[in-house]
Design a protein around this motif. Structure first.
Motif, short mmCIF file in Angstrom:
data_model
loop_
_atom_site.label_atom_id
_atom_site.label_comp_id
_atom_site.label_asym_id
_atom_site.label_seq_id
_atom_site.Cartn_x
_atom_site.Cartn_y
_atom_site.Cartn_z
N GLU A 22 0.83 -1.21 0.00
CA GLU A 22 0.00 0.00 0.00
C GLU A 22 0.87 1.26 0.00
O GLU A 22 0.59 2.22 -0.73
CB GLU A 22 -0.93 -0.01 1.22
N ALA A 23 1.93 1.25 0.81
CA ALA A 23 2.80 2.43 0.89
C ALA A 23 3.57 2.63 -0.41
O ALA A 23 3.70 3.76 -0.90
CB ALA A 23 3.76 2.28 2.07
N ARG A 26 1.22 3.88 -3.14
CA ARG A 26 0.82 5.27 -2.92
C ARG A 26 1.93 6.24 -3.30
O ARG A 26 1.68 7.29 -3.89
CB ARG A 26 0.41 5.45 -1.45
N HIS A 27 3.17 5.90 -2.95
CA HIS A 27 4.29 6.80 -3.24
C HIS A 27 4.92 6.53 -4.61
O HIS A 27 5.64 7.39 -5.12
CB HIS A 27 5.39 6.63 -2.17
N ALA A 77 -4.24 -2.35 -5.87
CA ALA A 77 -3.97 -1.15 -5.06
C ALA A 77 -5.23 -0.47 -4.52
O ALA A 77 -5.30 -0.15 -3.32
CB ALA A 77 -3.13 -0.16 -5.86
N SER A 81 -6.09 -0.06 -0.50
CA SER A 81 -6.26 1.26 0.13
C SER A 81 -7.61 1.37 0.83
O SER A 81 -7.71 1.89 1.94
CB SER A 81 -6.14 2.36 -0.95
#
Length: 309
Positions: A22-23, A26-27, A77, A81
């Motif tokens: 997830e991290a 996201r980035h 993804a 989230s």
């Protein structure tokens, strides 16, 4: 919400791998994800590898100086989230987090003459926790004369007057609800000053049917049998009676701790040191089962410290 079988749960990949995915998604950066999660880049890469092996397909395209989600990663993804968002909301609701809304009910005079003057310091200490405004089921500060039914009403805490014994509730004493006569200096001067308790009977008495008057005159050794026969109306709250007394309409019997400002600036005077006390006080109360809810604990700790100042 669909039910998960034990087999489906067993097939889920490790939570740590999902969290890392997830991290990174996201980035779109292994480096930034590693910084956010306080992990090394090698550990992040390992968790992504674990997840890709469980999925059976690559989740990221590694390109020079950047990464992109693959088709499989793009499908996964948004769901990941959303799942973390739902989990976060459920956790916050379960712990009654110290962020959000706090609903407090109290009696009118305590709200207007004490809480309104001090609540700003609580908001400064807890800027993410809103107290005030609103009605119905949200956060807010509400005044009511009746007792709050915590089982039926969306209320976090209550400030009520009484003896402090309410089954199922934790109760913390805030202020003694003592009482003594107060009046405007101008009204006192109209009879040449109030020199002894019996002088009060020469003046209009606000809410003469209030039992506090009978108790106070009895303690002062003054016969006041005609009090109940006097014309007068019950205003329903000390705040209203104090305003009438300040305007010179009569003598009010009030709780000292709630009218310190009016006494200090001379709008009201307390002619006698004699103070009545029927054992009642103002109490902070809430259900015993909610004693460890963070927002309740935050307000409790603040108001007890503020009262002690």
């Amino acid at each position: 919400m669909p039910d998960l079988s034990s087999r489906q749960v067993a097939q889920l990949p490790p939570l740590q791998a999902i969290r890392v995915f997830e991290a990174v998604a996201r980035h779109l950066s292994f480096t930034k994800a590693a910084e956010e999660l306080a992990m090394t880049q090698a550990a992040v890469s390992y968790q992504i590898k674990v997840l890709e092996e469980r999925v059976g397909a690559p989740l990221f395209l590694r390109r020079p100086r950047q990464i992109e989600l693959t088709e499989a990663g793009q499908r996964l993804a948004p769901a990941v989230s959303e799942a973390f968002a739902i989990l976060g909301q459920a956790y916050a609701a379960a712990r009654g987090g110290a962020d959000g809304l706090l609903c407090v009910t109290t009696v009118l005079t305590f709200a207007s003459n004490w809480l309104a003057h001090h609540l700003g310091s609580f908001q400064i200490a807890h800027p993410a926790l809103a107290v005030g405004g609103g009605g119905g089921g949200g956060g807010g500060l509400h005044t009511a004369r009746r007792l709050t039914d915590f089982a039926r009403e969306d209320v976090d805490l209550a400030i009520r007057s009484g003896g402090g014994k309410w089954p199922g509730l934790e109760a913390y004493k805030l202020l003694d609800a003592d009482f003594t006569p107060m009046l405007s200096p101008k009204l006192a001067a109209s009879i040449g000053g109030v020199k002894e308790p019996a002088d009060l009977l020469k003046l209009p008495i606000l809410d003469p049917g209030d039992i506090w008057w009978t108790q106070w005159f009895e303690a002062a050794g003054v016969q006041s049998h005609d009090l109940a026969k006097r014309p007068g109306s019950s205003m329903g709250a000390q705040a209203y009676e104090a305003n009438a007394a300040i305007a010179g309409h009569g003598v009010a019997i009030l709780t000292r701790a709630l009218f310190k400002a009016e006494l200090a600036d001379g709008r009201l005077i307390q002619p006698f040191d004699l103070v009545g006390d029927d054992g009642h006080a103002y109490w902070l109360v809430y259900p015993e089962a909610r004693r460890n809810v963070p927002k309740i604990r935050a307000f409790r700790d603040w108001i007890l410290a503020e009262i002690a100042c």
